[in-house]
Design a protein around this motif. Structure first.
Motif, PDB file in Angstrom:
ATOM      1  N   PHE A 168      40.767  16.106 -25.402  1.00  0.00           N
ATOM      2  CA  PHE A 168      41.742  15.046 -25.600  1.00  0.00           C
ATOM      3  C   PHE A 168      41.723  13.963 -24.523  1.00  0.00           C
ATOM      4  O   PHE A 168      42.063  12.818 -24.799  1.00  0.00           O
ATOM      5  N   ALA A 169      41.375  14.316 -23.301  1.00  0.00           N
ATOM      6  CA  ALA A 169      41.466  13.371 -22.182  1.00  0.00           C
ATOM      7  C   ALA A 169      40.409  12.281 -22.292  1.00  0.00           C
ATOM      8  O   ALA A 169      39.262  12.535 -22.673  1.00  0.00           O
ATOM      9  N   GLY A 170      40.820  11.068 -21.945  1.00  0.00           N
ATOM     10  CA  GLY A 170      39.880   9.960 -21.909  1.00  0.00           C
ATOM     11  C   GLY A 170      39.058  10.003 -20.627  1.00  0.00           C
ATOM     12  O   GLY A 170      39.308  10.806 -19.725  1.00  0.00           O
ATOM     13  N   LYS A 171      38.091   9.120 -20.550  1.00  0.00           N
ATOM     14  CA  LYS A 171      37.200   9.117 -19.385  1.00  0.00           C
ATOM     15  C   LYS A 171      37.953   8.770 -18.101  1.00  0.00           C
ATOM     16  O   LYS A 171      37.676   9.337 -17.049  1.00  0.00           O
ATOM     17  N   ARG A 172      38.910   7.855 -18.188  1.00  0.00           N
ATOM     18  CA  ARG A 172      39.685   7.502 -16.989  1.00  0.00           C
ATOM     19  C   ARG A 172      40.505   8.692 -16.506  1.00  0.00           C
ATOM     20  O   ARG A 172      40.591   8.961 -15.315  1.00  0.00           O
TER      21      ARG A 172
END
Length: 191
Positions: free
Chosen positions: A94-98
């Motif tokens: 779920f987490a984005g790259k940032r």
């Protein structure tokens, strides 16, 4: 020239490994050499199954300490494993790259903190909080130890779980999605 350097490096690493193993072996030998006569005098049964620890009176029962260790470990696992796995799932799916650029170093940083520091923070922050929250005379209890140990094991659980989740072949997830499962169902039930 490189072959000589590699051979020298291998020898140095082998010597360091041997010294480390020797140090641990000597510590074990020292502990057993000094502990076995005392346990023989007390009796192994009384030592392991005794319920009272009063060295001034000659009572050396460690059974409550063994049970306390088991309770703390079980409680830490019950608290830490679900949080660690859910965090790993968030990081893997779920987490984005940032967000990952912040979370991954944070998890690695948690892994590098010495256990003494965790214990100190637990004594300074957690113990008074538990004492106040539950109106106890002392907050130094199994719950405080469980929480501190659960936080200590989180980096290991997160790293292992995230690696395992990322190792699941993409075809399994695609097949689940093709059969009509939602992304969340796929992550929780297939991955």
């Amino acid at each position: 020239m490189n072959s000589i350097k590699e051979t020298l490096a291998k020898i140095v690493f082998l010597l360091v490994a041997c010294v480390s193993i020797l140090a641990v072996a000597l510590i074990c030998i020292f502990l057993f050499a000094n502990g076995i006569p005392a346990m023989a005098e007390i009796g192994l049964g009384d030592f392991l199954l005794g319920t009272t620890w009063r060295p001034s009176n000659g009572l050396y029962g460690i059974f409550p300490m063994i049970l306390g260790s088991i309770y703390v470990t079980a409680g830490a696992v019950l608290l830490g494993v679900p949080v660690g796995i859910m965090t790993a799932m968030y990081m893997a799916f779920f987490a984005g790259k940032r967000t990952l650029r912040i979370l991954q170093p944070a998890v690695e940083l948690l892994a590098g903190i010495p256990s003494v520091v965790y214990g100190l923070v637990g004594m300074i922050v957690l113990v008074p909080a538990i004492r106040t929250l539950f109106h106890l005379s002392s907050g130094a209890c199994l719950l405080a130890a469980m929480i501190v140990l659960a936080i200590m094991i989180l980096p290991s659980i997160i790293n292992v779980s995230e690696t395992a989740l990322r190792a699941v072949p993409r075809e399994y997830e695609e097949a689940s999605l093709a059969l009509g499962a939602t992304a969340t169902e796929t992550y929780f039930r297939v991955s």
